[in-house]
Design an enzyme around this catalytic site. Structure first.
Site, PDB file in Angstrom:
ATOM      1  N   HIS A   1      68.847 -29.173  40.470  1.00 22.68           N
ATOM      2  CA  HIS A   1      67.592 -29.411  39.762  1.00 22.68           C
ATOM      3  C   HIS A   1      67.083 -30.799  40.149  1.00 22.68           C
ATOM      4  O   HIS A   1      67.851 -31.658  40.615  1.00 22.68           O
ATOM      5  CB  HIS A   1      67.816 -29.342  38.254  1.00 22.68           C
ATOM      6  CG  HIS A   1      68.068 -27.957  37.752  1.00 22.68           C
ATOM      7  ND1 HIS A   1      67.936 -27.634  36.421  1.00 22.68           N
ATOM      8  CD2 HIS A   1      68.432 -26.812  38.375  1.00 22.68           C
ATOM      9  CE1 HIS A   1      68.209 -26.353  36.257  1.00 22.68           C
ATOM     10  NE2 HIS A   1      68.521 -25.836  37.425  1.00 22.68           N
TER      11      HIS A   1
ATOM     12  N   GLU B   1      66.339 -33.459  38.547  1.00 25.99           N
ATOM     13  CA  GLU B   1      67.027 -34.604  37.944  1.00 25.99           C
ATOM     14  C   GLU B   1      68.348 -34.907  38.652  1.00 25.99           C
ATOM     15  O   GLU B   1      68.673 -36.067  38.911  1.00 25.99           O
ATOM     16  CB  GLU B   1      67.291 -34.349  36.448  1.00 25.99           C
ATOM     17  CG  GLU B   1      66.030 -34.195  35.622  1.00 25.99           C
ATOM     18  CD  GLU B   1      65.544 -32.760  35.468  1.00 25.99           C
ATOM     19  OE1 GLU B   1      64.871 -32.467  34.465  1.00 25.99           O
ATOM     20  OE2 GLU B   1      65.836 -31.906  36.350  1.00 25.99           O
TER      21      GLU B   1
ATOM     22  N   CYS C   1      66.146 -29.093  31.210  1.00 23.24           N
ATOM     23  CA  CYS C   1      66.919 -27.969  30.681  1.00 23.24           C
ATOM     24  C   CYS C   1      68.174 -28.518  29.995  1.00 23.24           C
ATOM     25  O   CYS C   1      68.457 -29.718  30.043  1.00 23.24           O
ATOM     26  CB  CYS C   1      67.294 -27.015  31.812  1.00 23.24           C
ATOM     27  SG  CYS C   1      68.524 -27.684  32.958  1.00 23.24           S
TER      28      CYS C   1
ATOM     29  N   CYS D   1      70.450 -30.429  32.466  1.00 24.96           N
ATOM     30  CA  CYS D   1      69.929 -31.740  32.865  1.00 24.96           C
ATOM     31  C   CYS D   1      69.886 -32.710  31.691  1.00 24.96           C
ATOM     32  O   CYS D   1      70.186 -33.895  31.845  1.00 24.96           O
ATOM     33  CB  CYS D   1      68.553 -31.582  33.504  1.00 24.96           C
ATOM     34  SG  CYS D   1      68.631 -30.736  35.092  1.00 24.96           S
TER      35      CYS D   1
END
Length: 171
Positions: free
Chosen positions: A56, A58, A86, A89
């Site tokens: 992701h 991040e 999410c 993260c």
């Protein structure tokens, strides 16, 4: 720079990262990590191209930062991200000790910063709780996600034809 100008600058940079993701067929989420008014890390989703569900935006940026900064730097760092982090993260951000998160739109399915779970501040998770503030360029972030999900995703398992999908433009 005044506060609104700062938010504008860094959210635009995050949206640029999201656009890059969109352009290569990734879910359009982008972010920048900011220390003392300077971007020290940037990321966009790379899950499809790496075939790794943990890539992701991040995580991509955190890895980039850790190559040149000690982990304690996150205590002074703010994150600007197009979509609410999410659960995965949000937890990672808590573990690295992020100072604050600014996001565009909520994440009604997997949000870890208030939409579904409160990973950023609950008493169950370990790490330092952090503040979140959402709604920055919300409409633009939503429309980018809608444009992505209305088209075919050839990377999804057994993609289904979306010939009847229409882009919903009202927010």
């Amino acid at each position: 720079m005044e506060t609104e100008g700062v938010h504008h600058t860094f959210m635009r940079a995050a949206l640029d990262q999201a656009q890059e993701a969109f352009d290569v067929g990734e879910v359009p989420v982008g972010c920048v990590f900011v220390l003392g008014g300077q971007v020290i890390g940037r990321g966009r989703n790379r899950t499809n191209e790496t075939l790794n569900g943990t890539r992701h935006a991040e995580f991509v940026a955190i890895d980039q930062i850790l190559k040149s900064h000690p982990p304690r730097v996150f205590r002074e760092v703010d994150l600007y991200v197009t979509v609410e982090p999410c659960v995965m993260c949000a937890s990672a951000l808590r573990h690295v000790g992020i100072r604050k998160v600014y996001f565009g739109c909520g994440n009604d399915k997997f949000g870890g910063c208030g939409s579904v779970f409160d990973v950023h501040q609950d008493e169950v998770n370990q790490g330092t709780a952090y503040e979140v503030e959402g709604g920055f360029y919300r409409e633009e972030a939503i429309m980018m996600l809608r444009r992505f999900y209305v088209r075919e995703n050839n990377h999804a398992p057994a993609p289904k034809r979306k010939t009847n999908r229409v882009l919903k433009e009202d927010i």
